[in-house]
Design an enzyme around this catalytic site. Structure first.
Site, PDB file in Angstrom:
ATOM      1  N   LYS A 254      -5.319   6.050 -15.670  1.00  0.00           N
ATOM      2  CA  LYS A 254      -3.950   5.530 -15.539  1.00  0.00           C
ATOM      3  C   LYS A 254      -3.634   4.665 -14.388  1.00  0.00           C
ATOM      4  O   LYS A 254      -2.938   3.661 -14.581  1.00  0.00           O
ATOM      5  CB  LYS A 254      -2.830   6.849 -15.702  1.00  0.00           C
ATOM      6  CG  LYS A 254      -3.014   7.547 -17.028  1.00  0.00           C
ATOM      7  CD  LYS A 254      -1.653   8.560 -17.087  1.00  0.00           C
ATOM      8  CE  LYS A 254      -1.796   9.035 -18.563  1.00  0.00           C
ATOM      9  NZ  LYS A 254      -0.574  10.148 -18.367  1.00  0.00           N
TER      10      LYS A 254
ATOM     11  N   HIS B 121     -13.837   4.762   4.351  1.00  0.00           N
ATOM     12  CA  HIS B 121     -12.984   6.200   4.299  1.00  0.00           C
ATOM     13  C   HIS B 121     -14.221   7.448   4.796  1.00  0.00           C
ATOM     14  O   HIS B 121     -15.299   7.070   4.398  1.00  0.00           O
ATOM     15  CB  HIS B 121     -12.742   6.504   3.119  1.00  0.00           C
ATOM     16  CG  HIS B 121     -11.692   7.483   2.893  1.00  0.00           C
ATOM     17  ND1 HIS B 121     -11.927   8.576   2.460  1.00  0.00           N
ATOM     18  CD2 HIS B 121     -10.133   7.537   2.811  1.00  0.00           C
ATOM     19  CE1 HIS B 121     -10.785   9.566   2.568  1.00  0.00           C
ATOM     20  NE2 HIS B 121      -9.799   8.883   2.641  1.00  0.00           N
TER      21      HIS B 121
ATOM     22  N   TYR C  58     -14.194   5.538 -14.507  1.00  0.00           N
ATOM     23  CA  TYR C  58     -13.767   4.331 -13.575  1.00  0.00           C
ATOM     24  C   TYR C  58     -14.494   3.219 -13.918  1.00  0.00           C
ATOM     25  O   TYR C  58     -13.809   2.325 -13.937  1.00  0.00           O
ATOM     26  CB  TYR C  58     -14.624   4.933 -12.114  1.00  0.00           C
ATOM     27  CG  TYR C  58     -14.421   3.743 -11.190  1.00  0.00           C
ATOM     28  CD1 TYR C  58     -13.141   3.384 -10.825  1.00  0.00           C
ATOM     29  CD2 TYR C  58     -15.505   3.321 -10.174  1.00  0.00           C
ATOM     30  CE1 TYR C  58     -12.846   2.561  -9.768  1.00  0.00           C
ATOM     31  CE2 TYR C  58     -15.445   2.037  -9.433  1.00  0.00           C
ATOM     32  CZ  TYR C  58     -13.992   1.752  -9.051  1.00  0.00           C
ATOM     33  OH  TYR C  58     -13.720   0.831  -8.137  1.00  0.00           O
TER      34      TYR C  58
ATOM     35  N   GLY D 210      -5.240   4.478   1.976  1.00  0.00           N
ATOM     36  CA  GLY D 210      -5.161   3.881   2.957  1.00  0.00           C
ATOM     37  C   GLY D 210      -4.407   4.210   4.255  1.00  0.00           C
ATOM     38  O   GLY D 210      -3.680   5.071   4.145  1.00  0.00           O
TER      39      GLY D 210
ATOM     40  N   LYS E 215     -12.291  -0.234 -14.947  1.00  0.00           N
ATOM     41  CA  LYS E 215     -12.343  -1.445 -14.440  1.00  0.00           C
ATOM     42  C   LYS E 215     -12.848  -2.590 -15.384  1.00  0.00           C
ATOM     43  O   LYS E 215     -12.411  -3.626 -15.242  1.00  0.00           O
ATOM     44  CB  LYS E 215     -13.484  -1.470 -13.227  1.00  0.00           C
ATOM     45  CG  LYS E 215     -12.922  -0.833 -12.148  1.00  0.00           C
ATOM     46  CD  LYS E 215     -11.633  -1.658 -11.545  1.00  0.00           C
ATOM     47  CE  LYS E 215     -11.166  -1.231 -10.170  1.00  0.00           C
ATOM     48  NZ  LYS E 215     -10.138  -2.172  -9.464  1.00  0.00           N
TER      49      LYS E 215
ATOM     50  N   ASP F  10       0.893  -1.246   0.064  1.00  0.00           N
ATOM     51  CA  ASP F  10      -0.005  -0.016   0.073  1.00  0.00           C
ATOM     52  C   ASP F  10       0.914   1.217  -0.059  1.00  0.00           C
ATOM     53  O   ASP F  10       1.996   1.319   0.669  1.00  0.00           O
ATOM     54  CB  ASP F  10      -0.785  -0.108   1.239  1.00  0.00           C
ATOM     55  CG  ASP F  10      -2.221   0.815   0.997  1.00  0.00           C
ATOM     56  OD1 ASP F  10      -2.130   2.244   0.805  1.00  0.00           O
ATOM     57  OD2 ASP F  10      -3.282   0.407   1.012  1.00  0.00           O
TER      58      ASP F  10
END
Length: 331
Positions: free
Chosen positions: A97, A188, A152, A40, A156, A35
Site C-alpha cells: 500500500k 539503517h 516488495y 529516516g 516496485k 520525509d
C-alpha cells in the site's frame, strides 16, 4: 544540457536520501526534502537544516495533501526514494500500500508540474531469474503470491509500470533506477539496512553472526558514493529519460564471505562465530531467497558515464569505522 535548479526528494532523511542531499547541495541545487521520519533520521540531514538551499518538510508521501501547490510550481525534477520494503517479518500490506500510494501521488504531482521524475526501484524485481548478470531487459521471475517475500518486488514492478504509463499518457520523462545492495555510513542499523549492517553490529559486540540459510547465496554490494553518483547522473542527463538503469557494483560475494570479510577488517579479538538461521524461522511460513544477484552495469556506464569505483573492502572499512564511531558496541 540545462541543469535542474530546484529538486524535490522524497525520503530525504533516509540513508540514500541524505547522501543524495549532500551531493545536490554541494553541486549548487536547491532542494525540497520530504520525509515522515518513520525510518529516516533528522540527524542525517541536520547539517543542512539552516542552509537556504534546503527546505525540509516532515510529511507523509501517502497523503495526497503532501503534494500541493505550496511546494512550488518551479520544481524541475522529483527524485522519489521513499518506500517501505522487505516484509521478511510481516507487514506485506504496508509494503504494497505505501509503495503504490506514495508513487501514485508522486507521479500525479510530476504530471501537474510537467517535470522529470526519477524513481527508485530495486534489484529484487529480477526475482529468481537464473540468467546472470541481470540486464535491464532481463525477465522478472517472481515466486508464488502465497509467499509474502515477493510483495516488495511486486510493489516496485507495479511502480515501474505505473511510471511508464504516466510517461506515455502525459509526456513527462521518467527514469527508473534499480539499486543493488547500497551500503555505507548512515545505513539503517537493522536488517532494513542490509546484512552488512547487522553483521558489523554482531562483530563489534563479539556476538554470533546470524547467517540465513547456508550463506552461499550471493549479493553485489554498492558503496553509497557510487549509488549517489548514479542517481545524480540520472537526474542531470537527458539521455537517461525514459530508461531503466541498474545502479550497482558487479563484484559478487557470498553472504558467508561477507561475514568473514567484516570480521577480518574490523580487527576485533577472538574467532569468527556463526549461527545459521533456517528461513522457516522468520515467520513460520515458507520464505524464498534469491540465490544470486549480480548486475550488468554496462548501460549505466555507457549512458550515464558512471561506474562503481569503491571496492567492497574499501567501502566496508569506511562503514565499519562509521558504525564503530556511534559508540554503541563493545569494540
Amino acid at each position: 544540457m540545462t541543469l535542474p535548479k530546484r529538486i524535490l526528494v522524497t525520503g530525504v532523511a533516509g540513508f540514500l536520501g541524505s547522501h543524495l542531499l549532500d551531493k545536490l547541495i554541494a553541486c549548487g541545487h536547491e532542494v525540497i526534502g520530504i520525509d515522515n521520519l518513520s525510518m529516516g533520521k533528522l540527524e542525517n540531514i541536520e547539517h543542512h537544516l539552516t542552509n537556504k538551499q534546503f527546505q525540509f518538510l516532515q510529511k507523509d508521501i501517502t497523503e495526497k495533501s503532501t503534494f500541493d501547490q505550496n511546494l512550488g510550481a518551479d520544481i524541475d525534477c522529483i527524485v522519489h526514494l521513499a518506500a517501505f520494503k522487505i516484509p521478511r517479518y510481516g507487514k506485506a500490506i504496508d509494503t504494497l500500500k505505501i509503495n503504490y500510494q506514495g508513487t501514485d501521488n508522486v507521479l500525479e504531482f510530476a504530471r501537474e508540474l510537467n517535470c522529470k521524475c526519477v524513481l527508485a526501484s530495486t534489484s529484487d524485481v529480477y526475482g529468481r531469474n537464473p540468467e546472470l548478470p541481470f540486464s535491464e531487459e532481463s525477465n522478472s521471475v517472481i515466486g508464488s503470491s502465497k509467499v509474502a517475500r515477493w510483495s516488495y518486488a511486486v510493489s516496485k514492478l507495479f511502480d515501474e509500470h505505473l511510471a511508464f504509463a504516466y510517461q506515455e499518457s502525459y509526456g513527462f520523462p521518467v527514469v527508473l533506477l534499480r539499486f543493488f545492495g547500497s551500503y555505507g555510513p548512515r545505513h539503517h542499523l537493522s536488517w532494513w539496512g542490509g546484512p552488512q549492517s547487522v553483521f558489523i553490529e554482531q562483530v563489534l559486540n563479539d556476538g554470533e553472526i546470524t547467517i540465513h540459510g547456508d550463506g552461499m547465496q550471493t549479493r553485489s554490494f554498492t558503496f553509497v558514493d557510487d549509488t549517489v553518483a548514479g542517481i545524480y547522473a540520472a537526474i542531470i542527463n537527458s539521455n537517461a529519460n525514459g530508461e531503466i538503469f541498474n545502479i550497482g557494483n558487479n563484484q559478487e560475494v557470498t553472504i558467508l564471505d561477507l561475514a568473514k570479510t567484516i570480521k577480518r577488517i574490523s580487527n576485533t579479538p577472538g574467532e569468527l562465530k556463526l549461527k545459521y538461521i533456517p528461513y522457516e524461522s522468520f515467520t513460520g511460513k515458507k520464505y524464498e531467497d534469491v540465490m544470486r544477484r549480480v548486475p550488468d552495469s554496462s548501460k549505466c556506464e555507457q549512458v550515464l558515464g558512471v561506474k562503481a569505483q569503491v571496492s567492497l573492502e574499501e567501502g566496508l572499512t569506511q562503514t565499519i569505522a562509521w558504525q564503530r564511531s556511534l559508540g554503541l558496541y563493545k569494540y
